[in-house]
Motif scaffolding. Structure first.
Motif, PDB file in Angstrom:
ATOM      1  N   LEU A  63      -5.266  11.552   3.565  1.00 18.39           N
ATOM      2  CA  LEU A  63      -5.280  10.485   2.314  1.00 18.39           C
ATOM      3  C   LEU A  63      -4.604  10.861   0.991  1.00 18.39           C
ATOM      4  O   LEU A  63      -3.990  10.025   0.687  1.00 18.39           O
ATOM      5  CB  LEU A  63      -6.850  10.298   2.053  1.00 18.39           C
ATOM      6  CG  LEU A  63      -7.584   9.601   3.190  1.00 18.39           C
ATOM      7  CD1 LEU A  63      -9.095   9.636   2.853  1.00 18.39           C
ATOM      8  CD2 LEU A  63      -7.055   8.432   3.751  1.00 18.39           C
ATOM      9  N   SER A  64      -4.458  11.873   0.830  1.00 14.98           N
ATOM     10  CA  SER A  64      -3.588  12.362  -0.441  1.00 14.98           C
ATOM     11  C   SER A  64      -2.151  12.261  -0.094  1.00 14.98           C
ATOM     12  O   SER A  64      -1.488  12.119  -1.187  1.00 14.98           O
ATOM     13  CB  SER A  64      -3.989  14.019  -0.983  1.00 14.98           C
ATOM     14  OG  SER A  64      -5.448  14.005  -0.896  1.00 14.98           O
ATOM     15  N   ALA A  65      -1.749  12.369   1.177  1.00 14.91           N
ATOM     16  CA  ALA A  65      -0.325  12.490   1.540  1.00 14.91           C
ATOM     17  C   ALA A  65       0.083  10.969   1.655  1.00 14.91           C
ATOM     18  O   ALA A  65       1.200  10.860   1.923  1.00 14.91           O
ATOM     19  CB  ALA A  65      -0.103  13.264   2.368  1.00 14.91           C
ATOM     20  N   CYS A  66      -0.855  10.139   1.701  1.00 14.50           N
ATOM     21  CA  CYS A  66      -0.417   8.661   2.155  1.00 14.50           C
ATOM     22  C   CYS A  66       0.014   7.973   0.828  1.00 14.50           C
ATOM     23  O   CYS A  66      -0.183   8.319  -0.285  1.00 14.50           O
ATOM     24  CB  CYS A  66      -1.602   7.872   2.653  1.00 14.50           C
ATOM     25  SG  CYS A  66      -2.130   8.497   4.307  1.00 14.50           S
ATOM     26  N   ALA A  67       1.055   7.027   1.067  1.00 13.40           N
ATOM     27  CA  ALA A  67       1.722   6.194   0.181  1.00 13.40           C
ATOM     28  C   ALA A  67       1.427   4.533   0.560  1.00 13.40           C
ATOM     29  O   ALA A  67       1.668   4.303   1.805  1.00 13.40           O
ATOM     30  CB  ALA A  67       2.886   6.675  -0.336  1.00 13.40           C
ATOM     31  N   GLY A  68       1.366   3.896  -0.376  1.00  8.86           N
ATOM     32  CA  GLY A  68       1.338   2.304   0.171  1.00  8.86           C
ATOM     33  C   GLY A  68       0.236   1.532  -0.750  1.00  8.86           C
ATOM     34  O   GLY A  68       0.009   2.098  -1.680  1.00  8.86           O
ATOM     35  N   SER A  69      -0.164   0.389  -0.051  1.00  9.09           N
ATOM     36  CA  SER A  69      -1.046  -0.344  -0.803  1.00  9.09           C
ATOM     37  C   SER A  69      -1.919  -1.114   0.457  1.00  9.09           C
ATOM     38  O   SER A  69      -1.501  -1.149   1.427  1.00  9.09           O
ATOM     39  CB  SER A  69      -0.402  -1.506  -1.399  1.00  9.09           C
ATOM     40  OG  SER A  69       0.557  -2.424  -0.686  1.00  9.09           O
TER      41      SER A  69
END
Length: 119
Positions: free
Chosen positions: A111-117
């Motif tokens: 989750l920490s490595a995710c990007a987006g919306s």
């Protein structure tokens, strides 16, 4: 909107329209089963993209979601039982997709490595 208030974002108007179109009950009748949620997301985890242009979620059970994801997204209040609420099901679907493609690391690291919306 009332005078002086800003118009809702385009995604919110689209979400309301989709939920209204899929509603099985008149607005006057409110039951837990009548609650709908609209969610869309564009999230990436490294080179893997998770895209959902928009989906209406109904109350239901999430039997095919990994137990680790269900435990991470436990309902806080259980009266009435909230396991099947559509808002939770939308998050479960997204997080379950992330779990399958995380490469074995801890979920918190994924989750920490995710990007987006998500909307």
């Amino acid at each position: 909107c009332t005078a002086g208030e800003a118009a809702p974002p385009a995604w919110a108007a689209e979400a309301r329209g989709r939920c209204a179109a899929e509603s099985l009950e008149p607005r006057a009748v409110l039951t837990t089963d009548a609650i709908l949620a609209h969610a869309s997301w564009d999230v990436s985890f490294g080179a893997v993209a998770f895209t959902n242009p928009g989906k209406v979620f109904r109350a239901g059970w999430s039997g095919d979601v990994a137990q680790e994801v269900k435990e991470m997204l436990q309902p806080l209040r259980q009266i009435p039982k909230r396991d099947a609420h559509p808002e939770r099901l939308a998050l479960l679907e997204l997080f379950d997709g992330l779990l399958h493609d995380r490469g074995g690391g801890p979920m918190s690291q994924t989750l920490s490595a995710c990007a987006g919306s998500m909307e």
